[in-house]
Design an enzyme around this catalytic site. Sequence first.
Site, short mmCIF file in Angstrom:
data_model
loop_
_atom_site.label_atom_id
_atom_site.label_comp_id
_atom_site.label_asym_id
_atom_site.label_seq_id
_atom_site.Cartn_x
_atom_site.Cartn_y
_atom_site.Cartn_z
N ASP A 65 -3.04 10.25 8.34
CA ASP A 65 -3.87 9.37 7.52
C ASP A 65 -3.62 9.58 6.03
O ASP A 65 -3.35 8.62 5.31
CB ASP A 65 -5.36 9.61 7.84
CG ASP A 65 -5.70 9.27 9.27
OD1 ASP A 65 -5.14 8.28 9.79
OD2 ASP A 65 -6.50 10.00 9.89
N ASP A 178 -3.16 9.20 -16.46
CA ASP A 178 -2.35 8.00 -16.31
C ASP A 178 -2.71 7.06 -17.46
O ASP A 178 -3.89 6.79 -17.69
CB ASP A 178 -2.63 7.31 -14.98
CG ASP A 178 -2.12 8.13 -13.80
OD1 ASP A 178 -1.60 9.23 -14.02
OD2 ASP A 178 -2.25 7.65 -12.66
N ASP A 209 2.08 11.62 -18.25
CA ASP A 209 2.39 10.69 -17.16
C ASP A 209 3.84 10.21 -17.25
O ASP A 209 4.28 9.71 -18.28
CB ASP A 209 1.41 9.51 -17.28
CG ASP A 209 1.68 8.37 -16.31
OD1 ASP A 209 2.42 8.59 -15.33
OD2 ASP A 209 1.13 7.28 -16.53
N ASN A 248 -8.31 -1.68 -8.83
CA ASN A 248 -7.91 -2.39 -10.05
C ASN A 248 -9.02 -3.34 -10.48
O ASN A 248 -8.95 -4.56 -10.31
CB ASN A 248 -6.60 -3.15 -9.81
CG ASN A 248 -5.94 -3.55 -11.12
OD1 ASN A 248 -6.61 -3.69 -12.15
ND2 ASN A 248 -4.63 -3.74 -11.09
N HIS A 378 1.43 -9.40 -11.80
CA HIS A 378 1.16 -7.96 -11.82
C HIS A 378 1.81 -7.34 -13.03
O HIS A 378 2.94 -7.68 -13.40
CB HIS A 378 1.69 -7.29 -10.56
CG HIS A 378 1.49 -5.80 -10.57
ND1 HIS A 378 0.25 -5.21 -10.47
CD2 HIS A 378 2.37 -4.76 -10.71
CE1 HIS A 378 0.37 -3.89 -10.52
NE2 HIS A 378 1.64 -3.60 -10.67
N VAL A 379 1.11 -6.42 -13.66
CA VAL A 379 1.71 -5.53 -14.66
C VAL A 379 1.28 -4.11 -14.30
O VAL A 379 0.24 -3.89 -13.69
CB VAL A 379 1.29 -5.87 -16.10
CG1 VAL A 379 1.76 -7.25 -16.50
CG2 VAL A 379 -0.22 -5.74 -16.28
N HIS A 382 0.97 1.94 -16.18
CA HIS A 382 1.60 3.15 -16.70
C HIS A 382 2.51 2.82 -17.88
O HIS A 382 3.10 1.74 -17.97
CB HIS A 382 2.41 3.84 -15.60
CG HIS A 382 1.59 4.28 -14.44
ND1 HIS A 382 0.97 5.51 -14.39
CD2 HIS A 382 1.26 3.65 -13.28
CE1 HIS A 382 0.30 5.62 -13.25
NE2 HIS A 382 0.47 4.50 -12.55
N HIS A 404 3.25 13.70 -12.78
CA HIS A 404 2.98 12.42 -12.12
C HIS A 404 4.25 11.58 -12.02
O HIS A 404 4.39 10.54 -12.67
CB HIS A 404 1.89 11.66 -12.87
CG HIS A 404 1.28 10.55 -12.04
ND1 HIS A 404 1.96 9.42 -11.67
CD2 HIS A 404 0.06 10.42 -11.51
CE1 HIS A 404 1.19 8.63 -10.96
NE2 HIS A 404 0.01 9.23 -10.83
#
Length: 569
Positions: A65, A178, A209, A248, A378-379, A382, A404
Amino acid sequence: MANTNTYAKRRARVKQAPSTGKVQIIPIGGIGEIGKNMYAIRYENEILVIDSGLAFPGDEMLGIDVVIPDITYLVENKDKIKGIVLTHGHEDHIGGLPYTLPQLDVPVYGTKLTLGLVERKLREHHILGDCTLNVVRPEDKLQLGVFKVEFFRTNHSIPDSVGIAVKTPVGTIVHTGDFKFDQTPVNDKPTDYHRLSKLGEKGVLAMSDSTNAERPGYTLSEKEVGASIMEIFRTAKQRIILATFASNIHRIQQVIDAACHYNRKVAVVGRSMVNVVQVAQELGYLKVCNGTLVEVDELRSMPPNKAVIITTGSQGEPMSALTRIAKAEHRKVEIIPGDTVVIAATPIPGNEKLVSRTIDNLFARGANVIYERVSGVHVSGHASQEELKLMLNMLRPKYLIPVHGEHRHLIHHAKVAEKVGIKPDNVFIAENGQILEFTQKSGRVAGSVTSGRILVDGLGVGDVGSIVLRDRKLLSEDGILIVALTVNKETSQVVSGPEIYSRGFVYVRESETLMEEAREHVTKTLNKAVNGKKTDWSVVKNQVKDSLSRFVWEKMHRRPMILPVVMEI
């Protein structure tokens, strides 16, 4: 410019350090991988922990999982831990807390939304009452033992993200969390540039990051996605189904804003999405105009051009809502030809095939699918290379520990650091479990602690290891043959059998000849092994297993798992 080997060799190099005044940074997880973020900072007999995340299983981790860090070192030193401070509310930073806190029993510090998500997670695991959660604001300062902890606001793909500055007797350690530098954030709260510059004036050690360290330029603002979403709403003739990461919230906010603008109703589908939306609404991080959010059942009675569904499944996860919708297996939602489906996320490395399969299934059912490769839906959350340079120029760290990211991301981050004047010898390409030890004048790799991954399967934590995974892989590829027989305990004679049962190896009804030959082969092996004498059946079972394995390989070039079962009467 130094090549990759400069950084690789740097790991084993040791500088002479004074015997006193040392601070240690120990990555428990989050280096050389995406996820499982957890870092310990130790000064003498006091420890501060940053984040406690999980990672999602790879394709080879059949049935697993989630994956969490091995916290053996922290458990052995739990009396020294002053607390866990959190950077933000993504699973790879807070998802390990339900497994960590019962073993450590230490206070947790985080911003309001972050702890709101943590609280729901701990409640699901029935441990909330045993945990101490402390809300902090981006401008707050804490004294946790010898550590003076300061927070500063950053931008990421979830609100209430912060970086953390830890002031120790040796110096200041800055963990960026992040981040990206978004000049037009959805919540109108940009990164605290002033605080970053102030921290840089005094000299710091930075943990930064590295996720987008391969990407040149700048990461686009989240508001760019908002414009794309508005255009999709303007042109869509029927239902809109949008999949994104549940956490998000900025993306979800922009979808809801577009729905309000075009007078559409929104239903939320997927357990994690429902949970996050509820928490974000309760805490005031998600603004919804009256009557916009409805139950999914209510959409059935509405015209298709007035309906919107926000769902999970942007990574093609097999049990996610969007994947089940694409396969016509969802209880409440099915694709209607003409639906517009938006996948507002980039596939995480390793998920590309799953996402591609979901997209194909959606197209096959008549949907118009919009995804990142062909649109601006999407952007990233990071920082790209130019933003990493900006962060480094503001902090001006003497030492840099890229965190990271997979190993290539860390190397790219190191190369970016060299471009802004940080010496290659002052960049530590670390590994999980390494002890990075610093004084005011030097740094070195001073050893290592126990580290690794713990696999969670259902309610089992750590009970599945490499041997079990190997067996699962074998079963998934070639199946199993079970050889069953009954013997007389006194005479060692076979009373019945052997019978051979196949699962995942061959379809018995179409392979009767093969199965009969296998049975005869096992019988011959038994006759030779027993031969009227007292028998050690554990030895015989191994002989049967080896013999049948060779027989099957000669006949089929397959290696199923073979399990002999002997019952005595």
